[in-house]
Design a protein around this motif. Structure first.
Motif, PDB file in Angstrom:
ATOM      1  N   SER A  97       0.837  -1.215   0.000  1.00 18.60           N
ATOM      2  CA  SER A  97       0.000   0.000   0.000  1.00 18.60           C
ATOM      3  C   SER A  97       0.867   1.257   0.000  1.00 18.60           C
ATOM      4  O   SER A  97       0.808   2.084   0.925  1.00 18.60           O
ATOM      5  N   THR A  98       1.667   1.402  -1.014  1.00 18.27           N
ATOM      6  CA  THR A  98       2.639   2.491  -1.066  1.00 18.27           C
ATOM      7  C   THR A  98       1.990   3.859  -0.941  1.00 18.27           C
ATOM      8  O   THR A  98       0.877   4.093  -1.416  1.00 18.27           O
ATOM      9  N   LYS A  99       2.731   4.785  -0.303  1.00 19.24           N
ATOM     10  CA  LYS A  99       2.288   6.165  -0.092  1.00 19.24           C
ATOM     11  C   LYS A  99       3.295   7.121  -0.732  1.00 19.24           C
ATOM     12  O   LYS A  99       4.371   6.708  -1.183  1.00 19.24           O
ATOM     13  N   LYS A 100       2.932   8.393  -0.732  1.00 17.74           N
ATOM     14  CA  LYS A 100       3.812   9.387  -1.352  1.00 17.74           C
ATOM     15  C   LYS A 100       5.158   9.455  -0.663  1.00 17.74           C
ATOM     16  O   LYS A 100       6.192   9.655  -1.312  1.00 17.74           O
ATOM     17  N   GLU A 101       5.171   9.288   0.650  1.00 17.52           N
ATOM     18  CA  GLU A 101       6.438   9.368   1.364  1.00 17.52           C
ATOM     19  C   GLU A 101       7.343   8.179   1.065  1.00 17.52           C
ATOM     20  O   GLU A 101       8.513   8.168   1.473  1.00 17.52           O
ATOM     21  N   ASP A 102       6.842   7.188   0.361  1.00 18.04           N
ATOM     22  CA  ASP A 102       7.676   6.045  -0.016  1.00 18.04           C
ATOM     23  C   ASP A 102       8.500   6.335  -1.266  1.00 18.04           C
ATOM     24  O   ASP A 102       9.366   5.530  -1.637  1.00 18.04           O
ATOM     25  N   ILE A 103       8.231   7.454  -1.937  1.00 17.54           N
ATOM     26  CA  ILE A 103       9.037   7.840  -3.096  1.00 17.54           C
ATOM     27  C   ILE A 103      10.414   8.260  -2.590  1.00 17.54           C
ATOM     28  O   ILE A 103      10.567   9.282  -1.921  1.00 17.54           O
ATOM     29  N   ALA A 104      11.423   7.458  -2.894  1.00 20.63           N
ATOM     30  CA  ALA A 104      12.764   7.690  -2.353  1.00 20.63           C
ATOM     31  C   ALA A 104      13.739   6.744  -3.033  1.00 20.63           C
ATOM     32  O   ALA A 104      13.354   5.886  -3.833  1.00 20.63           O
ATOM     33  N   THR A 105      15.013   6.904  -2.687  1.00 22.70           N
ATOM     34  CA  THR A 105      16.048   5.972  -3.109  1.00 22.70           C
ATOM     35  C   THR A 105      16.327   5.032  -1.953  1.00 22.70           C
ATOM     36  O   THR A 105      16.584   5.468  -0.824  1.00 22.70           O
ATOM     37  N   TYR A 106      16.280   3.728  -2.222  1.00 20.57           N
ATOM     38  CA  TYR A 106      16.435   2.710  -1.189  1.00 20.57           C
ATOM     39  C   TYR A 106      17.797   2.033  -1.337  1.00 20.57           C
ATOM     40  O   TYR A 106      18.159   1.558  -2.412  1.00 20.57           O
ATOM     41  N   PHE A 107      18.542   1.977  -0.213  1.00 16.92           N
ATOM     42  CA  PHE A 107      19.874   1.402  -0.190  1.00 16.92           C
ATOM     43  C   PHE A 107      19.884   0.141   0.653  1.00 16.92           C
ATOM     44  O   PHE A 107      19.490   0.155   1.821  1.00 16.92           O
ATOM     45  N   CYS A 108      20.345  -0.925   0.037  1.00 20.18           N
ATOM     46  CA  CYS A 108      20.565  -2.173   0.762  1.00 20.18           C
ATOM     47  C   CYS A 108      22.016  -2.201   1.216  1.00 20.18           C
ATOM     48  O   CYS A 108      22.918  -1.800   0.459  1.00 20.18           O
ATOM     49  N   GLY A 109      22.266  -2.654   2.426  1.00 21.49           N
ATOM     50  CA  GLY A 109      23.632  -2.636   2.932  1.00 21.49           C
ATOM     51  C   GLY A 109      23.927  -3.777   3.870  1.00 21.49           C
ATOM     52  O   GLY A 109      23.033  -4.510   4.309  1.00 21.49           O
ATOM     53  N   VAL A 110      25.203  -3.952   4.179  1.00 23.67           N
ATOM     54  CA  VAL A 110      25.660  -4.936   5.157  1.00 23.67           C
ATOM     55  C   VAL A 110      26.623  -4.258   6.122  1.00 23.67           C
ATOM     56  O   VAL A 110      27.262  -3.256   5.791  1.00 23.67           O
ATOM     57  N   ILE A 111      26.691  -4.837   7.305  1.00 24.71           N
ATOM     58  CA  ILE A 111      27.620  -4.344   8.322  1.00 24.71           C
ATOM     59  C   ILE A 111      28.655  -5.432   8.564  1.00 24.71           C
ATOM     60  O   ILE A 111      28.317  -6.568   8.904  1.00 24.71           O
ATOM     61  N   ARG A 112      29.889  -5.079   8.352  1.00 22.45           N
ATOM     62  CA  ARG A 112      30.991  -6.022   8.523  1.00 22.45           C
ATOM     63  C   ARG A 112      32.070  -5.368   9.372  1.00 22.45           C
ATOM     64  O   ARG A 112      32.629  -4.344   9.006  1.00 22.45           O
ATOM     65  N   LEU A 113      32.317  -5.961  10.537  1.00 21.47           N
ATOM     66  CA  LEU A 113      33.326  -5.460  11.472  1.00 21.47           C
ATOM     67  C   LEU A 113      33.109  -3.985  11.795  1.00 21.47           C
ATOM     68  O   LEU A 113      34.044  -3.175  11.810  1.00 21.47           O
ATOM     69  N   GLY A 114      31.852  -3.633  12.007  1.00 22.78           N
ATOM     70  CA  GLY A 114      31.528  -2.266  12.395  1.00 22.78           C
ATOM     71  C   GLY A 114      31.473  -1.275  11.256  1.00 22.78           C
ATOM     72  O   GLY A 114      31.250  -0.086  11.494  1.00 22.78           O
ATOM     73  N   GLU A 115      31.686  -1.731  10.027  1.00 20.94           N
ATOM     74  CA  GLU A 115      31.656  -0.835   8.881  1.00 20.94           C
ATOM     75  C   GLU A 115      30.422  -1.125   8.032  1.00 20.94           C
ATOM     76  O   GLU A 115      30.049  -2.281   7.818  1.00 20.94           O
ATOM     77  N   LEU A 116      29.795  -0.053   7.544  1.00 15.95           N
ATOM     78  CA  LEU A 116      28.567  -0.158   6.752  1.00 15.95           C
ATOM     79  C   LEU A 116      28.894   0.001   5.277  1.00 15.95           C
ATOM     80  O   LEU A 116      29.531   0.966   4.868  1.00 15.95           O
ATOM     81  N   TYR A 117      28.436  -0.964   4.452  1.00 11.57           N
ATOM     82  CA  TYR A 117      28.644  -0.924   3.010  1.00 11.57           C
ATOM     83  C   TYR A 117      27.288  -0.917   2.318  1.00 11.57           C
ATOM     84  O   TYR A 117      26.412  -1.730   2.643  1.00 11.57           O
ATOM     85  N   PHE A 118      27.122   0.004   1.370  1.00  7.04           N
ATOM     86  CA  PHE A 118      25.859   0.154   0.646  1.00  7.04           C
ATOM     87  C   PHE A 118      25.935  -0.427  -0.760  1.00  7.04           C
ATOM     88  O   PHE A 118      26.995  -0.432  -1.381  1.00  7.04           O
ATOM     89  N   GLY A 119      24.765  -0.832  -1.284  1.00  6.35           N
ATOM     90  CA  GLY A 119      24.618  -1.107  -2.691  1.00  6.35           C
ATOM     91  C   GLY A 119      24.411   0.200  -3.448  1.00  6.35           C
ATOM     92  O   GLY A 119      24.384   1.287  -2.853  1.00  6.35           O
TER      93      GLY A 119
END
Length: 314
Positions: A97-119
């Motif tokens: 049930s998407t809304k207007k506020e869902d219009i955005a760029t979505y980043f998937c990421g992982v945390i490895r040894l305290g560091e965050l990496y994005f797609g």
């Protein structure tokens, strides 16, 4: 869970082999969507989803421990519309049930040894049906050379409807070869590049928004979309595909072809003139030269001279 919990994990952001195959994803407002994410085989502790709305900072959505099949969602995303699929190498985000506020760029990421990496990110574009307003982008596609200028046009026509607050226009670019999300252009960012003109008649209001790009580089190629917020709704154009030809290929321009053709024609004319001149010179020399007398003619002339000499002596 608050966003502070997520931010404590962020040591630095770097490139990682995280695949988000759709750089641009479109759907209708109110539909259910799934944003795909495929994770690398390297070791990591947690998986996360972040989003960035137009003109805003990153916001955390969810965090999941790698060996569990459930996710913890940040405050503001706990209304049941968000869910994730967790499998080996897969961390897909589902929004219902998407809304207007869902219009955005979505980043998937992982945390490895305290560091965050994005797609690379996926921009979610949600169309909204609007019976009285249309958005037309021109041209559909355009091809220019690097260093040239180009002007893109977005025509918004509204019939039999007036709304307060005016319109807000956004331009953004989707380029498949970029390692970062689509570039967003807003009204405030384009004071010099963006222009607007409107005309009204008895039933229709037509506004034309133009985006001018100067001294284009190869990195600015892609599909440019016009997004218009008006009367409480958001509308998107179908995009203009901008292709930029490298300078090394720019030699095949019409002017270049004309110059090459004219040079070839000039050379042919010069060769023809030289050939004609040589032929005329040879003919002139042939007419002026005298033929050599034969041996019989020489003896006849000597005999005549002797007869004349004999007559004179007698």
């Amino acid at each position: 869970m608050s966003a502070v919990l997520f931010l404590t994990f962020i040591c630095c952001i770097g490139a990682q082999n995280i695949a988000q195959p759709k750089r641009l994803q479109t759907s209708k407002l109110g539909d259910n969507v799934t944003i795909e994410c495929y994770l690398p085989n390297t070791d990591f502790n947690n998986m996360v989803w972040y989003k960035q709305e137009m003109g805003k900072t990153l916001q955390a959505i969810s965090k999941s421990y790698i060996y569990l099949t459930k996710a913890d969602f940040v405050d503001g995303n706990t209304d049941g519309r968000f869910n994730v699929t967790i499998k080996k190498g897969i961390y897909n985000l589902h929004i219902s049930s998407t809304k207007k506020e869902d219009i955005a760029t979505y980043f998937c990421g992982v945390i490895r040894l305290g560091e965050l990496y994005f797609g690379p990110g996926t921009f979610l574009m949600l169309h909204e049906e609007h019976a009285s307003t249309t958005v037309l982008q021109e041209p559909v596609s355009v091809k220019v050379h690097s260093g040239d200028n180009v002007t893109l046009m977005c025509r918004v026509q509204t019939v039999d409807e007036k709304c307060a607050g005016g319109r807000h226009t956004h331009w953004f670019r989707e380029a498949a070869d970029e390692s970062r999300p689509a570039i967003i252009y807003t009204d405030g960012d384009l004071k010099k590049q963006h222009e607007e003109s409107c005309e009204d008649d008895s039933t229709t209001q037509t506004c034309v928004y133009t985006l001018t790009k100067s001294n284009l580089s190869l990195s600015e190629a892609g599909v440019y979309y016009c997004a218009v917020f008006a009367c409480g709704k958001i509308l998107f154009g179908k995009g203009t595909h901008l292709e930029i030809i490298p300078e090394s290929e720019s030699t095949a321009t019409p002017l270049f072809l004309i110059l090459v053709s004219s040079n070839i024609i000039s050379m042919m004319i010069m060769i023809l003139l030289l050939a004609v001149r040589y032929a005329l010179t040879y003919t002139s020399v042939s007419f002026r030269s005298k033929s050599r007398p034969s041996r019989g003619d020489k003896q006849h002339n000597i005999s005549q001279h002797k007869d004349v000499y004999s007559k004179i002596r007698s």
